[in-house]
Design a protein around this motif. Structure first.
Motif, short mmCIF file in Angstrom:
data_model
loop_
_atom_site.label_atom_id
_atom_site.label_comp_id
_atom_site.label_asym_id
_atom_site.label_seq_id
_atom_site.Cartn_x
_atom_site.Cartn_y
_atom_site.Cartn_z
N ASN A 123 39.76 37.21 14.31
CA ASN A 123 40.90 36.50 15.12
C ASN A 123 40.29 35.82 16.35
N ASP A 124 39.08 35.28 16.08
CA ASP A 124 38.51 34.32 16.92
C ASP A 124 38.54 34.75 18.38
N ASP A 125 38.61 36.02 18.55
CA ASP A 125 38.22 36.86 19.80
C ASP A 125 37.11 37.62 19.68
N PHE A 126 36.21 37.66 20.77
CA PHE A 126 35.15 38.33 20.86
C PHE A 126 35.44 39.69 21.69
N ILE A 127 35.83 40.79 20.77
CA ILE A 127 36.42 42.02 21.36
C ILE A 127 35.46 43.19 20.81
N THR B 5 31.90 48.28 18.57
CA THR B 5 31.20 47.50 17.70
C THR B 5 32.16 46.36 17.51
N ASP B 6 31.51 45.18 17.19
CA ASP B 6 32.49 43.90 16.59
C ASP B 6 31.73 43.37 15.32
N THR B 7 32.17 42.53 14.78
CA THR B 7 31.77 41.80 13.78
C THR B 7 31.67 40.21 13.75
#
Length: 100
Positions: free
Chosen positions: A17-21, A88-90
């Motif tokens: 979603n183009d968010d760095f979360i 975690t994030d991808t």
């Protein structure tokens, strides 16, 4: 890799979603926003998440130093974590060859 004179390798990074979360590994309802920067903790990403643009001049400079083309990413939390645990994030890296 040899980059022709007017050509460029562009590297971008995105997350879902183009968010760095960062998502809590046990509870996806718990998230922690963060920002990425490149080359220095104070240098934000470029447009569309661009993290690097390698040119022939950059390649030749690194080759003369016997070094590889590389980029350093830094992550900075946008808020204090309220919950303990692992997050975690991808991240997806895209390398685009731009024919000059």
């Amino acid at each position: 890799v040899l980059i022709p004179k007017d050509d460029v390798l562009q590297v971008t990074v995105t997350s879902p979603n183009d968010d760095f979360i960062l998502i809590h590994y046990k509870d996806t309802g718990i998230t922690l926003p963060y920002t990425l920067s490149v080359g220095s903790p104070d240098t934000p990403l470029g447009a569309d998440g661009e993290i690097a643009r390698f040119t022939k001049a950059a390649y030749q400079e690194k080759q003369a130093q016997n070094a590889e083309l590389a980029v350093e990413l830094y992550a900075r939390l946008s808020a204090e974590p309220r919950y303990a645990g692992d997050y975690t994030d991808t991240l997806t890296f895209t390398v685009t060859y731009i024919d000059g």
